[in-house]
Design an enzyme around this catalytic site. Structure first.
Site, PDB file in Angstrom:
ATOM      1  N   HIS A  29      12.920  -6.372   2.196  1.00  0.00           N
ATOM      2  CA  HIS A  29      12.067  -7.018   1.205  1.00  0.00           C
ATOM      3  C   HIS A  29      12.059  -8.542   1.319  1.00  0.00           C
ATOM      4  O   HIS A  29      12.862  -8.934   1.780  1.00  0.00           O
ATOM      5  CB  HIS A  29      12.494  -6.673  -0.275  1.00  0.00           C
ATOM      6  CG  HIS A  29      12.474  -5.152  -0.600  1.00  0.00           C
ATOM      7  ND1 HIS A  29      11.651  -4.521  -1.248  1.00  0.00           N
ATOM      8  CD2 HIS A  29      13.368  -4.276   0.012  1.00  0.00           C
ATOM      9  CE1 HIS A  29      11.954  -3.264  -1.456  1.00  0.00           C
ATOM     10  NE2 HIS A  29      13.074  -3.119  -0.605  1.00  0.00           N
ATOM     11  N   TYR A  30      11.160  -9.222   0.740  1.00  0.00           N
ATOM     12  CA  TYR A  30      11.591 -10.668   0.290  1.00  0.00           C
ATOM     13  C   TYR A  30      11.736 -10.600  -1.350  1.00  0.00           C
ATOM     14  O   TYR A  30      11.209  -9.672  -2.027  1.00  0.00           O
ATOM     15  CB  TYR A  30      10.692 -11.678   0.509  1.00  0.00           C
ATOM     16  CG  TYR A  30       9.335 -11.649   0.273  1.00  0.00           C
ATOM     17  CD1 TYR A  30       8.919 -11.431  -1.185  1.00  0.00           C
ATOM     18  CD2 TYR A  30       8.353 -12.211   0.998  1.00  0.00           C
ATOM     19  CE1 TYR A  30       7.657 -11.608  -1.583  1.00  0.00           C
ATOM     20  CE2 TYR A  30       7.120 -12.261   0.567  1.00  0.00           C
ATOM     21  CZ  TYR A  30       6.730 -11.952  -0.672  1.00  0.00           C
ATOM     22  OH  TYR A  30       5.412 -12.226  -1.252  1.00  0.00           O
ATOM     23  N   THR A  31      12.654 -11.608  -1.963  1.00  0.00           N
ATOM     24  CA  THR A  31      12.757 -11.496  -3.231  1.00  0.00           C
ATOM     25  C   THR A  31      11.527 -11.866  -4.133  1.00  0.00           C
ATOM     26  O   THR A  31      11.411 -11.355  -5.362  1.00  0.00           O
ATOM     27  CB  THR A  31      13.993 -12.394  -3.749  1.00  0.00           C
ATOM     28  OG1 THR A  31      13.831 -13.737  -3.290  1.00  0.00           O
ATOM     29  CG2 THR A  31      15.524 -11.750  -3.196  1.00  0.00           C
ATOM     30  N   GLU A  94      17.087  -7.027   0.213  1.00  0.00           N
ATOM     31  CA  GLU A  94      16.344  -8.132  -0.182  1.00  0.00           C
ATOM     32  C   GLU A  94      16.944  -9.637   0.344  1.00  0.00           C
ATOM     33  O   GLU A  94      17.843  -9.724   0.479  1.00  0.00           O
ATOM     34  CB  GLU A  94      16.486  -8.258  -1.971  1.00  0.00           C
ATOM     35  CG  GLU A  94      15.988  -7.210  -2.739  1.00  0.00           C
ATOM     36  CD  GLU A  94      14.678  -7.278  -2.973  1.00  0.00           C
ATOM     37  OE1 GLU A  94      13.840  -8.254  -2.649  1.00  0.00           O
ATOM     38  OE2 GLU A  94      13.987  -6.298  -3.550  1.00  0.00           O
ATOM     39  N   HIS A 136       8.484  -3.312   2.963  1.00  0.00           N
ATOM     40  CA  HIS A 136       8.435  -3.074   1.631  1.00  0.00           C
ATOM     41  C   HIS A 136       6.612  -2.767   1.931  1.00  0.00           C
ATOM     42  O   HIS A 136       6.055  -1.700   1.361  1.00  0.00           O
ATOM     43  CB  HIS A 136       8.482  -3.872   0.554  1.00  0.00           C
ATOM     44  CG  HIS A 136       8.508  -3.192  -0.666  1.00  0.00           C
ATOM     45  ND1 HIS A 136       8.738  -3.930  -2.004  1.00  0.00           N
ATOM     46  CD2 HIS A 136       8.551  -1.879  -0.979  1.00  0.00           C
ATOM     47  CE1 HIS A 136       8.583  -2.962  -2.939  1.00  0.00           C
ATOM     48  NE2 HIS A 136       8.558  -1.675  -2.481  1.00  0.00           N
ATOM     49  N   ASP A 146       5.545  -8.056   1.021  1.00  0.00           N
ATOM     50  CA  ASP A 146       6.981  -8.371   1.659  1.00  0.00           C
ATOM     51  C   ASP A 146       7.506  -7.480   2.658  1.00  0.00           C
ATOM     52  O   ASP A 146       7.152  -6.438   2.669  1.00  0.00           O
ATOM     53  CB  ASP A 146       7.984  -8.773   0.363  1.00  0.00           C
ATOM     54  CG  ASP A 146       8.259  -7.279  -0.455  1.00  0.00           C
ATOM     55  OD1 ASP A 146       7.237  -6.652  -0.563  1.00  0.00           O
ATOM     56  OD2 ASP A 146       9.316  -6.888  -0.626  1.00  0.00           O
TER      57      ASP A 146
HETATM   58 ZN   LIG Z   1       9.963  -5.686  -2.203  1.00  0.00          ZN
END
Ligand SMILES: [Zn+2]
Length: 248
Positions: A29-31, A94, A136, A146
């Site tokens: 993911h990215y935050t 993340e 994600h 993301d």
């Molecule tokens: Zn995510």
């Protein structure tokens, strides 16, 4: 294995994994928040009901929020392959980045090194096939972007984490492929869940991950070539997985 420095910042947002649930998916993911601190605070806030196993800052600092044998709440609604409860079977990482909403920017080298080392460690502990190292957005193409098209999946695959299409051999597939009859079945075979998700959304997610130069363009012969190549790599990995025993 050299242990990498990991800082603990326990999150209350997790539960038990169901009995017998294999951990065989790794979700990146990215935050998507303005700062690392804001993301850490949210992922540890009981009221937010979200978490991940790890968070990697832009300078490479790694935080452990949830133990890997617990079910963290990072994936939400979506599916990959036959798995619909992705949280039960996955590890979630993340990666700090403001995301498309707050100023999407490249992932610094120090962060990529830390993500790579962390993922390699995770793959050493769990039998996660390379085709199950996903974004994600791959498992939720209708609502997630993301970690996005700036994330260097190719470098990650070169380091042994996940898949990247091999270089083309000049094969030619004729004109533009029919999306519903040619592209959709291949996306589905790779793992995209097309129940309730439009083919166009899945294609965009595929482009973000495996064909970023083509993001937003119609499917073309290179799309088909990459899909077929990734499916072939996945099939080979799956057919040898039973022989692998414990992974390095
Ligand atoms: Zn995510």
């Amino acid at each position: 294995m050299n242990p990498m420095p990991i800082h603990d910042r326990p999150s209350p947002n997790h539960g038990p994994r169901p009995d017998g649930a294999a951990v065989d998916i790794l979700v990146l993911h990215y935050t998507g928040m303005v700062s690392a601190q804001a993301a850490l605070d949210r992922l540890c806030d009981e009221a937010a009901q979200v978490s991940a196993h790890y968070l990697v800052e832009e300078d490479g600092t790694v935080w452990r929020l949830v133990a890997e044998d617990r079910r963290a709440w990072h994936a939400g609604r979506g599916a990959w392959g036959h798995v619909r409860d992705v949280n039960s079977r996955s590890i979630g990482v993340e990666i700090v980045n403001p995301g498309h909403e707050f100023g999407y920017r490249p992932f610094p080298a120090a962060q990529m090194r830390a993500v790579t080392d962390l993922c390699r460690d995770i793959l050493g502990r769990w039998p996660i096939p390379p085709g199950n190292v996903i974004a994600h957005s791959d498992m939720a193409p209708d609502r997630k972007r993301d970690p996005g098209e700036l994330f260097d999946w190719q470098a990650l695959a070169r380091a042994g984490v996940g898949l990247w299409p091999r270089t083309g051999d000049g094969a030619h597939f004729g004109g533009p492929p029919a999306v519903e009859t040619v592209v959709a079945p291949l996306l589905s075979r790779l793992g995209y869940d097309l129940d309730g998700v439009g083919v166009a959304q899945a294609l965009t997610a595929f482009q973000r991950h495996w064909h970023p130069d083509a993001l937003g363009k119609p499917a073309d012969t290179e799309t088909i070539r990459r899909l077929n190549d990734l499916i072939a790599q996945t099939d080979v990995a799956n057919s040898t997985a039973g022989l692998a025993g414990s992974r390095e």
